[in-house]
Design a protein around this motif. Sequence first.
Motif, PDB file in Angstrom:
ATOM      1  N   TYR A 188       0.811  -1.225   0.000  1.00  0.00           N
ATOM      2  CA  TYR A 188       0.000   0.000   0.000  1.00  0.00           C
ATOM      3  C   TYR A 188       0.844   1.274   0.000  1.00  0.00           C
ATOM      4  O   TYR A 188       0.297   2.378  -0.027  1.00  0.00           O
ATOM      5  N   LEU A 189       2.130   1.156   0.131  1.00  0.00           N
ATOM      6  CA  LEU A 189       3.006   2.342   0.115  1.00  0.00           C
ATOM      7  C   LEU A 189       4.328   1.928  -0.535  1.00  0.00           C
ATOM      8  O   LEU A 189       5.299   1.603   0.133  1.00  0.00           O
ATOM      9  N   GLN A 190       4.342   1.948  -1.857  1.00  0.00           N
ATOM     10  CA  GLN A 190       5.481   1.388  -2.583  1.00  0.00           C
ATOM     11  C   GLN A 190       6.589   2.415  -2.808  1.00  0.00           C
ATOM     12  O   GLN A 190       7.656   2.078  -3.320  1.00  0.00           O
ATOM     13  N   ASN A 191       6.338   3.665  -2.470  1.00  0.00           N
ATOM     14  CA  ASN A 191       7.380   4.696  -2.426  1.00  0.00           C
ATOM     15  C   ASN A 191       7.016   5.662  -1.312  1.00  0.00           C
ATOM     16  O   ASN A 191       6.058   6.416  -1.439  1.00  0.00           O
ATOM     17  N   GLN A 192       7.778   5.625  -0.220  1.00  0.00           N
ATOM     18  CA  GLN A 192       7.472   6.518   0.905  1.00  0.00           C
ATOM     19  C   GLN A 192       7.490   7.976   0.447  1.00  0.00           C
ATOM     20  O   GLN A 192       6.663   8.777   0.859  1.00  0.00           O
ATOM     21  N   THR A 193       8.478   8.285  -0.406  1.00  0.00           N
ATOM     22  CA  THR A 193       8.574   9.616  -1.025  1.00  0.00           C
ATOM     23  C   THR A 193       8.952   9.379  -2.490  1.00  0.00           C
ATOM     24  O   THR A 193       9.494   8.312  -2.828  1.00  0.00           O
ATOM     25  N   PRO A 194       8.704  10.339  -3.364  1.00  0.00           N
ATOM     26  CA  PRO A 194       8.843  10.072  -4.797  1.00  0.00           C
ATOM     27  C   PRO A 194      10.204   9.490  -5.214  1.00  0.00           C
ATOM     28  O   PRO A 194      11.254  10.038  -4.877  1.00  0.00           O
ATOM     29  N   GLY A 195      10.134   8.380  -5.951  1.00  0.00           N
ATOM     30  CA  GLY A 195      11.322   7.791  -6.578  1.00  0.00           C
ATOM     31  C   GLY A 195      12.331   7.158  -5.637  1.00  0.00           C
ATOM     32  O   GLY A 195      13.439   6.793  -6.053  1.00  0.00           O
ATOM     33  N   ILE A 196      11.983   6.998  -4.356  1.00  0.00           N
ATOM     34  CA  ILE A 196      13.020   6.638  -3.377  1.00  0.00           C
ATOM     35  C   ILE A 196      13.556   5.202  -3.550  1.00  0.00           C
ATOM     36  O   ILE A 196      14.762   4.961  -3.425  1.00  0.00           O
ATOM     37  N   VAL A 197      12.676   4.270  -3.863  1.00  0.00           N
ATOM     38  CA  VAL A 197      13.137   2.872  -3.958  1.00  0.00           C
ATOM     39  C   VAL A 197      14.101   2.712  -5.136  1.00  0.00           C
ATOM     40  O   VAL A 197      15.176   2.099  -5.018  1.00  0.00           O
ATOM     41  N   GLU A 198      13.748   3.309  -6.268  1.00  0.00           N
ATOM     42  CA  GLU A 198      14.592   3.246  -7.455  1.00  0.00           C
ATOM     43  C   GLU A 198      15.934   3.937  -7.199  1.00  0.00           C
ATOM     44  O   GLU A 198      16.994   3.452  -7.605  1.00  0.00           O
ATOM     45  N   PHE A 199      15.886   5.063  -6.497  1.00  0.00           N
ATOM     46  CA  PHE A 199      17.101   5.834  -6.201  1.00  0.00           C
ATOM     47  C   PHE A 199      18.054   4.999  -5.333  1.00  0.00           C
ATOM     48  O   PHE A 199      19.258   4.916  -5.597  1.00  0.00           O
ATOM     49  N   ASP A 200      17.498   4.361  -4.285  1.00  0.00           N
ATOM     50  CA  ASP A 200      18.327   3.510  -3.412  1.00  0.00           C
ATOM     51  C   ASP A 200      19.024   2.435  -4.257  1.00  0.00           C
ATOM     52  O   ASP A 200      20.230   2.205  -4.126  1.00  0.00           O
ATOM     53  N   LYS A 201      18.229   1.782  -5.095  1.00  0.00           N
ATOM     54  CA  LYS A 201      18.761   0.690  -5.931  1.00  0.00           C
ATOM     55  C   LYS A 201      19.905   1.195  -6.802  1.00  0.00           C
ATOM     56  O   LYS A 201      20.975   0.583  -6.875  1.00  0.00           O
ATOM     57  N   ILE A 284       0.595  -8.412  -7.100  1.00  0.00           N
ATOM     58  CA  ILE A 284       0.510  -7.823  -5.747  1.00  0.00           C
ATOM     59  C   ILE A 284       0.838  -6.324  -5.834  1.00  0.00           C
ATOM     60  O   ILE A 284       0.144  -5.488  -5.245  1.00  0.00           O
ATOM     61  N   SER A 285       1.859  -5.985  -6.614  1.00  0.00           N
ATOM     62  CA  SER A 285       2.223  -4.558  -6.758  1.00  0.00           C
ATOM     63  C   SER A 285       1.059  -3.791  -7.362  1.00  0.00           C
ATOM     64  O   SER A 285       0.707  -2.696  -6.886  1.00  0.00           O
ATOM     65  N   GLN A 286       0.457  -4.366  -8.379  1.00  0.00           N
ATOM     66  CA  GLN A 286      -0.631  -3.650  -9.080  1.00  0.00           C
ATOM     67  C   GLN A 286      -1.857  -3.499  -8.171  1.00  0.00           C
ATOM     68  O   GLN A 286      -2.396  -2.399  -8.024  1.00  0.00           O
ATOM     69  N   LEU A 287      -2.265  -4.602  -7.528  1.00  0.00           N
ATOM     70  CA  LEU A 287      -3.462  -4.532  -6.663  1.00  0.00           C
ATOM     71  C   LEU A 287      -3.194  -3.629  -5.452  1.00  0.00           C
ATOM     72  O   LEU A 287      -4.062  -2.870  -5.024  1.00  0.00           O
ATOM     73  N   GLY A 288      -1.990  -3.702  -4.927  1.00  0.00           N
ATOM     74  CA  GLY A 288      -1.629  -2.867  -3.769  1.00  0.00           C
ATOM     75  C   GLY A 288      -1.646  -1.390  -4.118  1.00  0.00           C
ATOM     76  O   GLY A 288      -1.999  -0.544  -3.287  1.00  0.00           O
ATOM     77  N   SER A 289      -1.292  -1.076  -5.354  1.00  0.00           N
ATOM     78  CA  SER A 289      -1.175   0.346  -5.735  1.00  0.00           C
ATOM     79  C   SER A 289      -2.541   1.025  -5.874  1.00  0.00           C
ATOM     80  O   SER A 289      -2.609   2.240  -6.015  1.00  0.00           O
ATOM     81  N   THR A 290      -3.641   0.248  -5.781  1.00  0.00           N
ATOM     82  CA  THR A 290      -4.973   0.862  -5.889  1.00  0.00           C
ATOM     83  C   THR A 290      -5.403   1.502  -4.558  1.00  0.00           C
ATOM     84  O   THR A 290      -6.431   2.155  -4.480  1.00  0.00           O
TER      85      THR A 290
END
Length: 304
Positions: A188-201, A284-290
């Motif tokens: 339900y919260l796939q990025n705490q703040t914009p772009g953060i997960v991708e940036f970490d990676k 799961i990502s898609q359903l969670g993002s709703t």
Amino acid sequence: MSLEGNKFVLQDGTSIPAIGFGTGTKWFKYGDNSLNTKLVEGVEAALASGFVHLDGAEVYNTDRETGEGIRKFGADRSSLFITDKYFAGDLSYKAHSIEANPYAALEASLTRYGIEYVDLYLLHAPFIKKATHGFDLVEAWRYLEKAKDEGKARIIGISNFTVEDIETILKLNPKYKPQVHQIEYNAYLQNQTPGIVEFDKKHGILTEAYSPLAPIYKGDSNDSLLKYVEEIASKYNKTSGQILLRWVLQNGILPITTSSKADRLKQYLDIFDFTLSEDEVANISQLGSTKKVRQYWLTEYGKL
Ligand SMILES: NC(=O)C1=CN([C@@H]2O[C@H](COP(=O)(O)OP(=O)(O)OC[C@H]3O[C@@H](n4cnc5c(N)ncnc54)[C@H](OP(=O)(O)O)[C@@H]3O)[C@@H](O)[C@H]2O)C=CC1
Ligand SMILES: O=C1Nc2ccccc2C1=O
């Protein structure tokens, strides 16, 4: 940085047990200095179940209980991975560490734990300013570098940072880059703040997920995500919680969870013997993002 069995291996070869037991949230007791014997028993139960990764923080005020649980269980210090965090406070700066700086705060925490070093030391939040703290974010990071240089913290990192906050540190070409970033993360919260997960990676920073199970206690019975998760849980003969934790892992992220129930603790660790298909992870990502749910740092990052 990769998941290898039940460990994440960082770029420099350091390995981190791939799931952690948290001593915050339900155990959080800031301002209460009595010893919570339930948590001492909880730490013992976590260790008995097989947890070796313990997540703490100055503000939780649970380091004495953690140290006591470790000693009572008789765990060998070198077999454990212990995290602590500097209590920077939030934007309002109403409450914060009483120690002079993050290095001094770590020394005080080590004394309370009764240990010589932590495996991971984090800035709990980026809301650090010269005017309030007496040092800025970059200087705060230097205190963590000092702790690492002196062997008081094996690895150093951050928590609840935005891309801009991390860039503030990276721009200065630090002696050590942040190796771990702990954020609120779940379906339900796939990025705490914009772009953060991708940036970490992109920067080789391992992301840790707190509140990985939020969909279970924040969802409702009609929730399409939870219905789907239940369906695949029965396919793999696992619980919904195990599916959600596995989804976190397969996104290359390390879950930090907790429980006071021995059977749940065992379940949480039993997530390394199956693999969700790529489609299942994507579903799961898609359903969670709703649905969007934020539980922490609402003032700072906005209610969703
Ligand atoms: N850096 C930061 O700012 C933050 C860090 N953290 C860290 O992360 C840790 C974990 O965070 P937390 O949000 O608790 O993690 P989770 O999302 O994993 O939630 C754990 C909670 O879920 C409950 N639970 C598990 N399964 C079920 C179920 N099937 N039905 C109902 N309830 C269930 C457990 O209850 P029960 O005990 O009854 O089993 C437990 O209290 C914290 O303790 C802390 O160490 C957390 C927040 C912020
Ligand atoms: O465990 C935690 N509970 C919290 C509540 C508010 C801010 C941070 C935290 C934690 O890290």
